[in-house]
Design a protein around this motif. Structure first.
Motif, PDB file in Angstrom:
ATOM      1  N   ASP A   3       0.837  -1.198   0.000  1.00 57.45           N
ATOM      2  CA  ASP A   3       0.000   0.000   0.000  1.00 57.45           C
ATOM      3  C   ASP A   3       0.871   1.247   0.000  1.00 57.45           C
ATOM      4  O   ASP A   3       2.003   1.246   0.489  1.00 57.45           O
ATOM      5  CB  ASP A   3      -0.911   0.009   1.227  1.00 57.45           C
ATOM      6  N   THR A   4       0.301   2.331  -0.535  1.00 59.60           N
ATOM      7  CA  THR A   4       0.992   3.613  -0.583  1.00 59.60           C
ATOM      8  C   THR A   4       0.276   4.618   0.300  1.00 59.60           C
ATOM      9  O   THR A   4      -0.959   4.657   0.333  1.00 59.60           O
ATOM     10  CB  THR A   4       1.053   4.146  -2.028  1.00 59.60           C
ATOM     11  N   HIS A   5       1.058   5.421   1.021  1.00 59.32           N
ATOM     12  CA  HIS A   5       0.489   6.409   1.929  1.00 59.32           C
ATOM     13  C   HIS A   5       1.091   7.780   1.652  1.00 59.32           C
ATOM     14  O   HIS A   5       2.114   7.911   0.993  1.00 59.32           O
ATOM     15  CB  HIS A   5       0.725   6.001   3.381  1.00 59.32           C
ATOM     16  N   ARG A   6       0.410   8.795   2.187  1.00 60.47           N
ATOM     17  CA  ARG A   6       0.818  10.180   1.966  1.00 60.47           C
ATOM     18  C   ARG A   6       1.506  10.708   3.226  1.00 60.47           C
ATOM     19  O   ARG A   6       0.975  10.588   4.326  1.00 60.47           O
ATOM     20  CB  ARG A   6      -0.405  11.045   1.647  1.00 60.47           C
ATOM     21  N   ILE A   7       2.683  11.301   3.033  1.00 62.16           N
ATOM     22  CA  ILE A   7       3.432  11.891   4.138  1.00 62.16           C
ATOM     23  C   ILE A   7       3.423  13.407   3.977  1.00 62.16           C
ATOM     24  O   ILE A   7       3.738  13.930   2.906  1.00 62.16           O
ATOM     25  CB  ILE A   7       4.891  11.401   4.168  1.00 62.16           C
ATOM     26  N   GLU A  15       4.781  17.520   0.782  1.00 59.68           N
ATOM     27  CA  GLU A  15       4.116  16.227   0.817  1.00 59.68           C
ATOM     28  C   GLU A  15       4.747  15.271  -0.186  1.00 59.68           C
ATOM     29  O   GLU A  15       5.315  15.700  -1.207  1.00 59.68           O
ATOM     30  CB  GLU A  15       2.624  16.374   0.512  1.00 59.68           C
ATOM     31  N   MET A  16       4.632  13.973   0.106  1.00 60.04           N
ATOM     32  CA  MET A  16       5.144  12.950  -0.811  1.00 60.04           C
ATOM     33  C   MET A  16       4.426  11.635  -0.534  1.00 60.04           C
ATOM     34  O   MET A  16       3.761  11.470   0.501  1.00 60.04           O
ATOM     35  CB  MET A  16       6.649  12.770  -0.641  1.00 60.04           C
ATOM     36  N   ASP A  17       4.570  10.691  -1.452  1.00 61.73           N
ATOM     37  CA  ASP A  17       4.020   9.349  -1.287  1.00 61.73           C
ATOM     38  C   ASP A  17       5.118   8.397  -0.833  1.00 61.73           C
ATOM     39  O   ASP A  17       6.299   8.572  -1.177  1.00 61.73           O
ATOM     40  CB  ASP A  17       3.434   8.838  -2.603  1.00 61.73           C
ATOM     41  N   VAL A  18       4.733   7.379  -0.078  1.00 56.81           N
ATOM     42  CA  VAL A  18       5.684   6.362   0.357  1.00 56.81           C
ATOM     43  C   VAL A  18       4.987   5.009   0.360  1.00 56.81           C
ATOM     44  O   VAL A  18       3.844   4.884   0.808  1.00 56.81           O
ATOM     45  CB  VAL A  18       6.269   6.690   1.752  1.00 56.81           C
ATOM     46  N   ASP A  19       5.649   3.995  -0.173  1.00 53.53           N
ATOM     47  CA  ASP A  19       5.146   2.631  -0.121  1.00 53.53           C
ATOM     48  C   ASP A  19       5.490   2.024   1.238  1.00 53.53           C
ATOM     49  O   ASP A  19       6.514   2.362   1.838  1.00 53.53           O
ATOM     50  CB  ASP A  19       5.770   1.776  -1.228  1.00 53.53           C
ATOM     51  N   GLU A  20       4.653   1.097   1.688  1.00 54.41           N
ATOM     52  CA  GLU A  20       4.887   0.495   2.997  1.00 54.41           C
ATOM     53  C   GLU A  20       6.202  -0.276   3.059  1.00 54.41           C
ATOM     54  O   GLU A  20       6.805  -0.391   4.121  1.00 54.41           O
ATOM     55  CB  GLU A  20       3.719  -0.428   3.368  1.00 54.41           C
ATOM     56  N   ASP A  21       6.649  -0.801   1.913  1.00 53.47           N
ATOM     57  CA  ASP A  21       7.868  -1.615   1.941  1.00 53.47           C
ATOM     58  C   ASP A  21       9.145  -0.805   1.697  1.00 53.47           C
ATOM     59  O   ASP A  21      10.231  -1.379   1.566  1.00 53.47           O
ATOM     60  CB  ASP A  21       7.783  -2.755   0.924  1.00 53.47           C
ATOM     61  N   GLU A  22       9.048   0.514   1.635  1.00 54.95           N
ATOM     62  CA  GLU A  22      10.251   1.335   1.508  1.00 54.95           C
ATOM     63  C   GLU A  22      10.378   2.263   2.700  1.00 54.95           C
ATOM     64  O   GLU A  22       9.387   2.668   3.308  1.00 54.95           O
ATOM     65  CB  GLU A  22      10.259   2.133   0.196  1.00 54.95           C
ATOM     66  N   LYS A  23      11.592   2.589   3.037  1.00 57.37           N
ATOM     67  CA  LYS A  23      11.836   3.489   4.149  1.00 57.37           C
ATOM     68  C   LYS A  23      11.493   4.915   3.735  1.00 57.37           C
ATOM     69  O   LYS A  23      11.651   5.295   2.575  1.00 57.37           O
ATOM     70  CB  LYS A  23      13.276   3.376   4.612  1.00 57.37           C
ATOM     71  N   ILE A  24      11.043   5.701   4.684  1.00 60.61           N
ATOM     72  CA  ILE A  24      10.597   7.060   4.374  1.00 60.61           C
ATOM     73  C   ILE A  24      11.733   7.886   3.777  1.00 60.61           C
ATOM     74  O   ILE A  24      11.522   8.649   2.827  1.00 60.61           O
ATOM     75  CB  ILE A  24      10.028   7.726   5.642  1.00 60.61           C
ATOM     76  N   LEU A  25      12.949   7.734   4.300  1.00 65.66           N
ATOM     77  CA  LEU A  25      14.079   8.494   3.764  1.00 65.66           C
ATOM     78  C   LEU A  25      14.344   8.117   2.315  1.00 65.66           C
ATOM     79  O   LEU A  25      14.582   8.990   1.464  1.00 65.66           O
ATOM     80  CB  LEU A  25      15.330   8.262   4.612  1.00 65.66           C
ATOM     81  N   ASP A  26      14.295   6.825   2.000  1.00 66.65           N
ATOM     82  CA  ASP A  26      14.508   6.382   0.620  1.00 66.65           C
ATOM     83  C   ASP A  26      13.423   6.918  -0.308  1.00 66.65           C
ATOM     84  O   ASP A  26      13.690   7.296  -1.450  1.00 66.65           O
ATOM     85  CB  ASP A  26      14.550   4.854   0.550  1.00 66.65           C
ATOM     86  N   ALA A  27      12.189   6.926   0.174  1.00 66.31           N
ATOM     87  CA  ALA A  27      11.092   7.458  -0.640  1.00 66.31           C
ATOM     88  C   ALA A  27      11.305   8.937  -0.930  1.00 66.31           C
ATOM     89  O   ALA A  27      11.012   9.418  -2.036  1.00 66.31           O
ATOM     90  CB  ALA A  27       9.760   7.252   0.073  1.00 66.31           C
ATOM     91  N   ALA A  28      11.820   9.657   0.052  1.00 63.01           N
ATOM     92  CA  ALA A  28      12.098  11.081  -0.159  1.00 63.01           C
ATOM     93  C   ALA A  28      13.169  11.270  -1.223  1.00 63.01           C
ATOM     94  O   ALA A  28      13.020  12.091  -2.137  1.00 63.01           O
ATOM     95  CB  ALA A  28      12.532  11.725   1.157  1.00 63.01           C
ATOM     96  N   ARG A  80      14.995   4.390   9.034  1.00 58.32           N
ATOM     97  CA  ARG A  80      14.538   3.077   9.493  1.00 58.32           C
ATOM     98  C   ARG A  80      13.019   2.956   9.475  1.00 58.32           C
ATOM     99  O   ARG A  80      12.476   1.888   9.772  1.00 58.32           O
ATOM    100  CB  ARG A  80      15.010   2.821  10.930  1.00 58.32           C
ATOM    101  N   ALA A  81      12.324   4.057   9.158  1.00 61.25           N
ATOM    102  CA  ALA A  81      10.881   4.141   9.378  1.00 61.25           C
ATOM    103  C   ALA A  81      10.068   3.723   8.157  1.00 61.25           C
ATOM    104  O   ALA A  81      10.364   4.129   7.033  1.00 61.25           O
ATOM    105  CB  ALA A  81      10.502   5.561   9.787  1.00 61.25           C
ATOM    106  N   HIS A  82       9.010   2.938   8.416  1.00 54.64           N
ATOM    107  CA  HIS A  82       8.018   2.567   7.410  1.00 54.64           C
ATOM    108  C   HIS A  82       6.670   3.147   7.833  1.00 54.64           C
ATOM    109  O   HIS A  82       6.300   3.080   9.003  1.00 54.64           O
ATOM    110  CB  HIS A  82       7.893   1.050   7.280  1.00 54.64           C
ATOM    111  N   SER A  83       5.938   3.669   6.859  1.00 54.47           N
ATOM    112  CA  SER A  83       4.623   4.249   7.141  1.00 54.47           C
ATOM    113  C   SER A  83       3.524   3.245   6.814  1.00 54.47           C
ATOM    114  O   SER A  83       3.543   2.622   5.751  1.00 54.47           O
ATOM    115  CB  SER A  83       4.438   5.525   6.309  1.00 54.47           C
ATOM    116  N   TYR A  84       2.563   3.113   7.747  1.00 56.37           N
ATOM    117  CA  TYR A  84       1.430   2.212   7.539  1.00 56.37           C
ATOM    118  C   TYR A  84       0.100   2.963   7.548  1.00 56.37           C
ATOM    119  O   TYR A  84      -0.960   2.362   7.713  1.00 56.37           O
ATOM    120  CB  TYR A  84       1.456   1.101   8.589  1.00 56.37           C
TER     121      TYR A  84
END
Length: 347
Positions: A3-7, A15-28, A80-84
């Motif tokens: 799943d994808t969430h909005r940060i 704002e940005m999107d992040v997938d649950e299986d990627e770390k927030i820093l990597d998504a940025a 290290r963080a994942h968003s759910y």
């Protein structure tokens, strides 16, 4: 599929999107947002932030970087963080100039051009980007080099200036039993291909700044300092620069001719080699040598550190001791630039 969430980041309103299986820093990084970061392994706390709203879980991390009570309060390490869920996160450290103005992260296939020892335990590794043909970065940044045949990597700072687009130089310190540095004794040869990922790091020159620059390096920490100096020379930067470099003996000094030449291209440049051991013989033309540990020499010679920008890179004990010095002198944190490498990547 995850799943994808909005940060939503505060107080910068990004704002940005992040997938649950990627770390927030990597998504940025993937979306061109350069958040403050350091080791990227949950050990240094540079990316520590505060969760205002939403569900976040972290992969394994060091409690020295974020202790249990901080986690209970809502602090997280973005590396290290994942968003759910959709989340709102307060950035505790950020650079407005870098947030949306950094160089995009690139995956680069490169060829080894040269492997040359410069001291008894430091090797110059020069690569030519193949795909893409240009590796973009800012002076002072670093990249990950994948260990051939594995998915592991090691992080090294670029020594070349950004204007040198046809090659990238790294300075690698050889450690006994070092996985990557061991490859430089025959495991990696000219013509071999390797992969880079980057650039990373926020220890870069800031556009429009006018304060004098104090560079403090040791060992292979020469690399990002050289990149900064080469870039300042290429661009005609008018700021005064003092460069303190720590080594054990005179035999551990290198690139002295080029460093001396910066006095001809920079308006006001002083180089101070700092030797932790007395040396009876010095290379020709080397003057101004101080005996002692780098932070002690800097502390004795620099009375106006609070009116300078300082750039640090070297062995972690040297960096930590220098940070203590800068704090004791009241140097504002936004005038101190360094990337803290931890043991898995400092090789």
């Amino acid at each position: 599929m995850a799943d994808t969430h909005r940060i939503h980041f505060e107080p910068v309103d990004i704002e940005m999107d992040v997938d649950e299986d990627e770390k927030i820093l990597d998504a940025a990084f993937r979306q061109g947002i350069h958040l403050m970061h350091g080791c990227r392994e949950g050990q240094c706390s540079a990316c520590k932030s505060y969760v205002l709203d939403g569900e976040i879980q972290m992969d394994r991390y060091s409690t020295f970087a974020c202790n249990d009570s901080e986690v209970e309060e809502g602090y997280v390490l973005l590396c290290r963080a994942h968003s759910y869920s959709d989340c709102t996160i307060e950035l505790l450290n950020f650079d407005k100039d870098e947030l949306l103005g950094g160089v995009p992260i690139q995956n680069v296939r490169a060829r080894v051009l040269a492997i040359e020892p410069v001291t008894r335990d430091i090797v110059s590794l020069v690569l030519r980007p193949l795909e893409p043909e240009i590796f973009e970065f800012k002076a002072g940044q670093y990249a990950d080099i994948t260990i051939p045949g594995t998915e592991d990597h090691r992080s090294f700072s670029m020594a070349t200036a950004p204007a040198t687009s046809d090659r990238v130089q790294f300075l690698v310190k050889k450690y006994p039993g070092g996985v990557f540095s061991g490859l430089l004794d025959g495991g990696l040869t000219v013509g071999d291909e390797v992969h880079l990922n980057g650039p990373y790091g926020s220890s870069t020159l800031k556009e429009g700044h006018v304060l004098p620059v104090v560079c403090i390096g040791g060992g292979a920490g020469m690399a990002p300092i050289l990149s900064l100096l080469r870039h300042m020379s290429d661009t005609g930067d008018p700021r005064p620069v003092r460069f303190y470099y720590g080594a054990r003996t005179a035999a551990d000094l290198f690139y002295l001719d080029e460093i001396r030449d910066f006095a001809n291209t920079l308006r006001d440049f002083v180089f101070v080699p700092c030797l932790s051991e007395n040396s009876d013989s010095l290379p020709d033309g080397v003057t101004g040598v101080e005996t002692g540990m780098v932070p002690d020499v800097v502390g004795a010679r620099e009375s106006e550190l609070h009116r300078c920008e300082t750039y640090l890179c070297g062995p972690p004990p040297m960096v930590d001791a220098t940070l203590d010095l800068l704090e004791s002198r009241g140097v504002p944190k936004d005038q101190i630039f360094y990337d803290k490498f931890t043991s898995p990547t400092f090789e």
